[in-house]
Scaffold this active site. Structure first.
Site, PDB file in Angstrom:
ATOM      1  N   GLY A   1       0.807  -1.055   0.265  1.00  0.00           N
ATOM      2  CA  GLY A   1       0.477   0.000  -0.205  1.00  0.00           C
ATOM      3  C   GLY A   1       1.054   1.173   0.460  1.00  0.00           C
ATOM      4  O   GLY A   1       1.905   1.320  -0.651  1.00  0.00           O
ATOM      5  N   CYS A   2      -0.036   2.531   0.664  1.00  0.00           N
ATOM      6  CA  CYS A   2       1.374   3.792   0.524  1.00  0.00           C
ATOM      7  C   CYS A   2       2.213   3.381   1.624  1.00  0.00           C
ATOM      8  O   CYS A   2       2.364   2.612   2.810  1.00  0.00           O
ATOM      9  CB  CYS A   2       0.306   4.890   1.240  1.00  0.00           C
ATOM     10  SG  CYS A   2       0.766   5.949   1.411  1.00  0.00           S
ATOM     11  N   PHE A   3       3.395   4.135   0.868  1.00  0.00           N
ATOM     12  CA  PHE A   3       5.173   3.806   1.451  1.00  0.00           C
ATOM     13  C   PHE A   3       5.220   4.766   2.149  1.00  0.00           C
ATOM     14  O   PHE A   3       6.421   4.384   3.059  1.00  0.00           O
ATOM     15  CB  PHE A   3       6.062   3.374   0.305  1.00  0.00           C
ATOM     16  CG  PHE A   3       5.850   4.761  -0.709  1.00  0.00           C
ATOM     17  CD1 PHE A   3       5.761   6.681  -0.512  1.00  0.00           C
ATOM     18  CD2 PHE A   3       6.617   4.442  -1.601  1.00  0.00           C
ATOM     19  CE1 PHE A   3       5.520   7.259  -0.620  1.00  0.00           C
ATOM     20  CE2 PHE A   3       6.338   5.591  -2.486  1.00  0.00           C
ATOM     21  CZ  PHE A   3       6.679   7.106  -2.208  1.00  0.00           C
ATOM     22  N   TRP A   4       4.836   5.326   2.667  1.00  0.00           N
ATOM     23  CA  TRP A   4       4.584   6.055   4.285  1.00  0.00           C
ATOM     24  C   TRP A   4       4.284   5.919   5.179  1.00  0.00           C
ATOM     25  O   TRP A   4       5.585   5.495   6.008  1.00  0.00           O
ATOM     26  CB  TRP A   4       3.285   7.755   4.774  1.00  0.00           C
ATOM     27  CG  TRP A   4       4.005   8.602   2.909  1.00  0.00           C
ATOM     28  CD1 TRP A   4       4.479   8.076   2.187  1.00  0.00           C
ATOM     29  CD2 TRP A   4       2.761   9.705   2.962  1.00  0.00           C
ATOM     30  NE1 TRP A   4       4.448   9.893   1.057  1.00  0.00           N
ATOM     31  CE2 TRP A   4       3.164  10.000   1.460  1.00  0.00           C
ATOM     32  CE3 TRP A   4       1.716  10.433   3.087  1.00  0.00           C
ATOM     33  CZ2 TRP A   4       2.326  11.899   0.816  1.00  0.00           C
ATOM     34  CZ3 TRP A   4       0.542  10.984   2.730  1.00  0.00           C
ATOM     35  CH2 TRP A   4       0.812  11.728   1.223  1.00  0.00           C
TER      36      TRP A   4
ATOM     37  N   GLU B   1       4.627   1.233  -5.234  1.00  0.00           N
ATOM     38  CA  GLU B   1       4.809   1.620  -3.535  1.00  0.00           C
ATOM     39  C   GLU B   1       5.973   0.453  -3.183  1.00  0.00           C
ATOM     40  O   GLU B   1       4.368   0.089  -2.854  1.00  0.00           O
ATOM     41  CB  GLU B   1       3.851   2.666  -3.619  1.00  0.00           C
ATOM     42  CG  GLU B   1       3.375   4.094  -3.445  1.00  0.00           C
ATOM     43  CD  GLU B   1       2.622   4.573  -3.467  1.00  0.00           C
ATOM     44  OE1 GLU B   1       3.067   4.786  -1.965  1.00  0.00           O
ATOM     45  OE2 GLU B   1       2.074   5.516  -3.752  1.00  0.00           O
TER      46      GLU B   1
END
EC number: 1.8.4.11
Length: 216
Positions: free
Chosen positions: A53-56, A97
């Protein structure tokens, strides 16, 4: 069905003439949290790429683990070199990502990293994670050794059985070896949630424990 980069190209989702570049994006080669380099040869350490998912939020998940030397947010598995965040989010490059995890295998085992990976997202969702929808959010493990590939593949089979018991559908995680090229994301995305503690994090697991015993 796992959506590979070849499938994305077939669907016309990757336009190599409009995206990518020949030179890397500028990179501040210092981890914002621990001061270690983001880009190096990393002698004596092991490398793996995880996409969940979102890499943050994914990057923060791994830099907090004892034995992880460095992490970096980036893009991998696409059809063009050195894409930007905007290009990846457009769906035109085919990249996921991912987080590059550099770890000391004498301190943390690959099994522990796999457990963290499986338990921290829903690997059955295909081209999305929760409210984050798009090919860039697909679940991937990109292995740098054949041993990692064997262990990751075995763990997927074990976790699939556990998910089946809990009523989930088939895992869509793509496991690749050798790992495709890793392209570092822009500086603003590196260690994003350390720089912005109240920033967005869409990570969410299934609640199903990943009970694997691979001894790796």
């Amino acid at each position: 069905m796992v959506m590979t980069i070849e499938a994305l190209k077939h669907l016309g989702r990757v336009d190599e003439s409009r995206v990518g570049r020949t030179e890397p994006l500028p990179l501040d080669n210092r981890h914002y949290v621990n001061g270690h380099p983001l880009c190096d040869s990393f002698p004596g350490l092991a490398l793996i790429q995880f996409g969940l998912g979102c890499f943050w939020g994914a990057e923060r998940l791994f830099w907090q683990l004892p034995g992880v030397f460095s992490t970096a947010a980036g893009y991998a598995g696409g059809g063009v070199p050195y894409p930007t965040y905007r290009e990846v989010c457009s769906g035109e490059t085919g990249h996921a990502e991912v987080v590059l995890v550099v770890y000391d295998h004498t301190v943390i085992s690959f099994e522990q990293l796999l457990q963290t990976f499986w338990e921290s997202h829903d690997p059955t969702q295909g081209m999305r994670q929760g409210n984050d929808i798009g090919t860039q959010y697909r679940s991937v493990i990109h292995c740098t050794t054949s041993e990692q590939y064997a262990a990751a593949s075995a763990s997927r089979e074990v976790y699939q059985q556990q998910l089946n018991t809990a009523g989930y559908t088939a895992i869509t995680t793509e496991i690749l070896h050798p790992a495709p090229p890793f392209y570092y994301a822009e500086n603003e995305h590196q260690q994003y949630l350390a720089k912005h503690p109240n920033g967005y994090c869409g990570l969410g697991g299934t609640g199903v424990t990943c009970a694997i015993r691979l001894q790796v």
